[in-house]
Design a protein around this motif. Sequence first.
Motif, PDB file in Angstrom:
ATOM      1  N   PRO A 122       5.520   6.684   0.897  1.00 19.26           N
ATOM      2  CA  PRO A 122       5.705   8.126   1.119  1.00 19.26           C
ATOM      3  C   PRO A 122       6.125   8.378   2.568  1.00 19.26           C
ATOM      4  N   ALA A 146       6.269  11.666   5.041  1.00 18.58           N
ATOM      5  CA  ALA A 146       5.971  13.104   5.178  1.00 18.58           C
ATOM      6  C   ALA A 146       6.785  13.626   6.363  1.00 18.58           C
ATOM      7  N   GLY A 185       7.387  11.860   8.953  1.00 14.69           N
ATOM      8  CA  GLY A 185       8.152  10.688   9.391  1.00 14.69           C
ATOM      9  C   GLY A 185       7.917  10.276  10.838  1.00 14.69           C
ATOM     10  N   THR A 186       6.978  10.916  11.519  1.00 17.22           N
ATOM     11  CA  THR A 186       6.826  10.627  12.954  1.00 17.22           C
ATOM     12  C   THR A 186       6.219   9.245  13.203  1.00 17.22           C
ATOM     13  N   VAL A 244       9.129   5.488  13.513  1.00 16.07           N
ATOM     14  CA  VAL A 244       8.867   4.530  14.602  1.00 16.07           C
ATOM     15  C   VAL A 244       8.789   3.117  14.015  1.00 16.07           C
ATOM     16  N   ILE A 258       8.043  13.208   0.835  1.00 18.06           N
ATOM     17  CA  ILE A 258       7.022  14.191   0.410  1.00 18.06           C
ATOM     18  C   ILE A 258       6.944  15.349   1.402  1.00 18.06           C
ATOM     19  N   TYR A 265       0.723  20.000  12.325  1.00 12.88           N
ATOM     20  CA  TYR A 265      -0.163  20.437  13.414  1.00 12.88           C
ATOM     21  C   TYR A 265       0.110  21.892  13.768  1.00 12.88           C
ATOM     22  N   THR A 321       2.107  15.472  10.140  1.00 14.16           N
ATOM     23  CA  THR A 321       1.170  16.100   9.200  1.00 14.16           C
ATOM     24  C   THR A 321      -0.222  15.479   9.329  1.00 14.16           C
ATOM     25  N   GLY A 355      -0.406  12.353   7.191  1.00 10.64           N
ATOM     26  CA  GLY A 355       0.207  11.193   7.845  1.00 10.64           C
ATOM     27  C   GLY A 355      -0.724  10.587   8.882  1.00 10.64           C
ATOM     28  N   ASP A 382      -5.722  11.462  16.959  1.00 11.41           N
ATOM     29  CA  ASP A 382      -6.473  12.558  17.572  1.00 11.41           C
ATOM     30  C   ASP A 382      -7.281  13.400  16.609  1.00 11.41           C
ATOM     31  N   LYS A 397      -9.787  14.529  25.327  1.00 17.87           N
ATOM     32  CA  LYS A 397      -8.911  13.373  25.132  1.00 17.87           C
ATOM     33  C   LYS A 397      -8.691  12.769  26.507  1.00 17.87           C
ATOM     34  N   GLN A 404       1.497  13.785  24.281  1.00 15.45           N
ATOM     35  CA  GLN A 404       2.514  12.753  24.433  1.00 15.45           C
ATOM     36  C   GLN A 404       1.928  11.465  24.991  1.00 15.45           C
TER      37      GLN A 404
HETATM   38  C1  LIG Z   1       6.373  11.076  20.149  1.00 13.75           C
HETATM   39  C2  LIG Z   1       5.128  10.891  19.308  1.00 13.75           C
HETATM   40  C3  LIG Z   1       3.914  11.334  19.825  1.00 13.75           C
HETATM   41  C4  LIG Z   1       2.746  11.194  19.073  1.00 13.75           C
HETATM   42  N1  LIG Z   1       1.571  11.634  19.612  1.00 13.75           N
HETATM   43  C5  LIG Z   1       0.440  11.514  18.888  1.00 13.75           C
HETATM   44  C6  LIG Z   1      -0.801  11.967  19.440  1.00 13.75           C
HETATM   45  O1  LIG Z   1      -0.879  12.485  20.558  1.00 13.75           O
HETATM   46  N2  LIG Z   1      -1.923  11.816  18.663  1.00 13.75           N
HETATM   47  C7  LIG Z   1      -1.870  11.263  17.419  1.00 13.75           C
HETATM   48  O2  LIG Z   1      -2.914  11.170  16.765  1.00 13.75           O
HETATM   49  N3  LIG Z   1      -0.705  10.826  16.881  1.00 13.75           N
HETATM   50  C8  LIG Z   1       0.440  10.931  17.582  1.00 13.75           C
HETATM   51  N4  LIG Z   1       1.626  10.486  17.042  1.00 13.75           N
HETATM   52  C9  LIG Z   1       1.626   9.881  15.706  1.00 13.75           C
HETATM   53  C10 LIG Z   1       2.051  10.807  14.537  1.00 13.75           C
HETATM   54  O3  LIG Z   1       2.788  11.915  14.973  1.00 13.75           O
HETATM   55  C11 LIG Z   1       0.851  11.303  13.718  1.00 13.75           C
HETATM   56  O4  LIG Z   1       0.093  10.218  13.245  1.00 13.75           O
HETATM   57  C12 LIG Z   1       1.284  12.206  12.545  1.00 13.75           C
HETATM   58  O5  LIG Z   1       0.182  12.908  12.082  1.00 13.75           O
HETATM   59  C13 LIG Z   1       1.884  11.427  11.389  1.00 13.75           C
HETATM   60  O6  LIG Z   1       2.244  12.345  10.370  1.00 13.75           O
HETATM   61  P1  LIG Z   1       3.637  12.260   9.608  1.00 13.75           P
HETATM   62  O7  LIG Z   1       3.647  13.336   8.603  1.00 13.75           O
HETATM   63  O8  LIG Z   1       4.768  12.235  10.552  1.00 13.75           O
HETATM   64  O9  LIG Z   1       3.456  10.830   8.935  1.00 13.75           O
HETATM   65  P2  LIG Z   1       4.580   9.851   8.375  1.00 13.75           P
HETATM   66  O10 LIG Z   1       5.227   9.139   9.506  1.00 13.75           O
HETATM   67  O11 LIG Z   1       5.459  10.534   7.409  1.00 13.75           O
HETATM   68  O12 LIG Z   1       3.618   8.850   7.577  1.00 13.75           O
HETATM   69  C14 LIG Z   1       2.668   8.058   8.232  1.00 13.75           C
HETATM   70  C15 LIG Z   1       1.981   7.167   7.191  1.00 13.75           C
HETATM   71  O13 LIG Z   1       1.219   7.961   6.304  1.00 13.75           O
HETATM   72  C16 LIG Z   1       1.682   7.821   4.959  1.00 13.75           C
HETATM   73  N5  LIG Z   1       1.539   9.160   4.383  1.00 13.75           N
HETATM   74  C17 LIG Z   1       1.943  10.328   4.922  1.00 13.75           C
HETATM   75  N6  LIG Z   1       1.502  11.353   4.183  1.00 13.75           N
HETATM   76  C18 LIG Z   1       0.824  10.811   3.141  1.00 13.75           C
HETATM   77  C19 LIG Z   1       0.118  11.365   2.022  1.00 13.75           C
HETATM   78  N7  LIG Z   1      -0.005  12.675   1.836  1.00 13.75           N
HETATM   79  N8  LIG Z   1      -0.466  10.514   1.159  1.00 13.75           N
HETATM   80  C20 LIG Z   1      -0.370   9.171   1.324  1.00 13.75           C
HETATM   81  N9  LIG Z   1       0.267   8.603   2.358  1.00 13.75           N
HETATM   82  C21 LIG Z   1       0.859   9.419   3.260  1.00 13.75           C
HETATM   83  C22 LIG Z   1       3.090   7.284   5.076  1.00 13.75           C
HETATM   84  O14 LIG Z   1       3.448   6.548   3.935  1.00 13.75           O
HETATM   85  C23 LIG Z   1       2.952   6.421   6.314  1.00 13.75           C
HETATM   86  O15 LIG Z   1       2.368   5.197   5.961  1.00 13.75           O
HETATM   87  C24 LIG Z   1       2.812  10.595  17.781  1.00 13.75           C
HETATM   88  C25 LIG Z   1       4.038  10.142  17.270  1.00 13.75           C
HETATM   89  C26 LIG Z   1       5.185  10.281  18.020  1.00 13.75           C
HETATM   90  C27 LIG Z   1       6.494   9.782  17.462  1.00 13.75           C
END
Ligand SMILES: Cc1cc2nc3c(=O)[nH]c(=O)nc-3n(C[C@H](O)[C@H](O)[C@H](O)COP(=O)(O)OP(=O)(O)OC[C@H]3O[C@@H](n4cnc5c(N)ncnc54)[C@H](O)[C@@H]3O)c2cc1C
Length: 466
Positions: A32, A34, A36-37, A41, A56, A80, A113, A116, A126, A187, A194
């Motif tokens: 999945p 979501a 993609g952050t 990467v 998704i 967020y 999300t 994610g 966090d 934190k 960032q």
């Molecule tokens: C520049 C940058 C800064 C960041 N800073 C922080 C920070 O300060 N603190 C922090 O905690 N994180 C940080 N992150 C990490 C990231 O943004 C978070 O973990 C975010 O919540 C991931 O959500 P997403 O929707 O982008 O996940 P995705 O990248 O889409 O997915 C992440 C993983 O979760 C799975 N997934 C997603 N949704 C579901 C679902 N509903 N059910 C089952 N599996 C699922 C995906 O398959 C994948 O394995 C950062 C990332 C970047 C690129």
Amino acid sequence: MRSNPSDYELAAPGNLQAIVSLIGSEPGKWLPIAGGTDVMVQYAAGKLPALKLLNIWNLPELRRIEVSADEIRIGAGSTYTDLRKNSIVENEFPLLASAARWTGGIANQNRGTIGGNIVNASPAADSLPALLVYDADLILVSVRGERRVTYASFHTGYKKTLLAQDELVKAVCLPRRFSEYFAYARKVGARKAQAIAKVCIAAAGRVVNGSAEDVRIALGSVAPVPLRLTGTEKTVNGKIISADLLRLARQTAAADIRPIDDIRSTARYRTAVAGNLVVEFLTRLNAEQASGDFREAKDVLTKWNALSRDEAIKTILPCCGSRAWAHGMASHRPLTDEAALLAASSDVWRSLTTSDWVEAFQSHPRIGESRAEQPPPAQSVEWSTQEQRAIADADAAVKKALADANREYERRFNRIFIVCAGGKSAGEILEILQRRLNNNADTELQEAAEQQRQITELRLRKWLQG
Ligand SMILES: Cc1cc2nc3c(=O)[nH]c(=O)nc-3n(C[C@H](O)[C@H](O)[C@H](O)COP(=O)(O)OP(=O)(O)OC[C@H]3O[C@@H](n4cnc5c(N)ncnc54)[C@H](O)[C@@H]3O)c2cc1C
């Protein structure tokens, strides 16, 4: 390891039922995506665990926040920014609201999300300590139906979860019973947003009849999974928070955690920081809740949130002295607790220009004097007098040395010397001033700005006490 886009397949069935069926037809083959952050990467690093990606993002069934009398149900696809904008999250779950503010930058908050963050399963994530403190449950969904599990049982080891290969996280449920708890979030990292946390904490609790009650402490980056400090909680619950108990809590916290050395920090540093955070939380819990300051702070903020924008700016301006900061703070309303207020203050302060910073510096009297360059409001004068009390009582030789060093500082940097004087003796301030005279212009500007940020924080705390 693959990085050629043509190696990958992307499906976007567009509704939850079709998505769940597709994963169910080939468990473990579909990843999945979501926001993609995290996924992007991993893609860029050639580390995606599957070649089939399943979109998704922005599914209505996952991106909704439902509120009932007993709980709030946050769709796993909520970003967020969605969390930050939700008044129930802001008012009743300030630890989650703080985490949402600290996660990445604005672009990341618009995309990332909560689902994610949970499934990515980083021990440094966090939002996860907040979910532990708030006794979250997760709703998982697959072709076999839905099941509800406690979030505390979800992470089974480093980057391991109990999610089955054909399951998605559908929602996060939080019981609505913590709104009267004192909440504390910090934190510690290279910077708040960032940056990945070296240690982060979410904690909540109450003081009832003088004793700590239902204290809940969770830390990130101190073990393979986000960790609830159950030993420490047991040590403090039911007890009066005294200096001895704080010492014991620090020791127990060190025993509860399992930190490692990595590129961001060392196990030793993490242990020291974890102890400091636990002690700070308990000290504040004791002082604020026991004396009723916690409720007063809520009242002060409730009134301020309801003011017109101009009045809100005027009211908060003396805490800092920069008009741009006061405007930024008014734009962050509603702010419902101290943690949210201080987090917003730091964010706004760091986003300002040098001339905004200098405007704040000029609202202070020179260290050891009572008149500021810009005539400040009466409240600011009173606070400056309190902050500089140690200097007023210093002996004549120290006062003269301070005056000389002040003049030298102004000649070098073309503005007055700023230090967070609260709790420091005149001798200590003189030592700091003499050391900072050796800074180059950039370093000194950053150091002065950090001191002003701390002064503002102290003043905001005083302001909250009414
Ligand atoms: C520049 C940058 C800064 C960041 N800073 C922080 C920070 O300060 N603190 C922090 O905690 N994180 C940080 N992150 C990490 C990231 O943004 C978070 O973990 C975010 O919540 C991931 O959500 P997403 O929707 O982008 O996940 P995705 O990248 O889409 O997915 C992440 C993983 O979760 C799975 N997934 C997603 N949704 C579901 C679902 N509903 N059910 C089952 N599996 C699922 C995906 O398959 C994948 O394995 C950062 C990332 C970047 C690129």
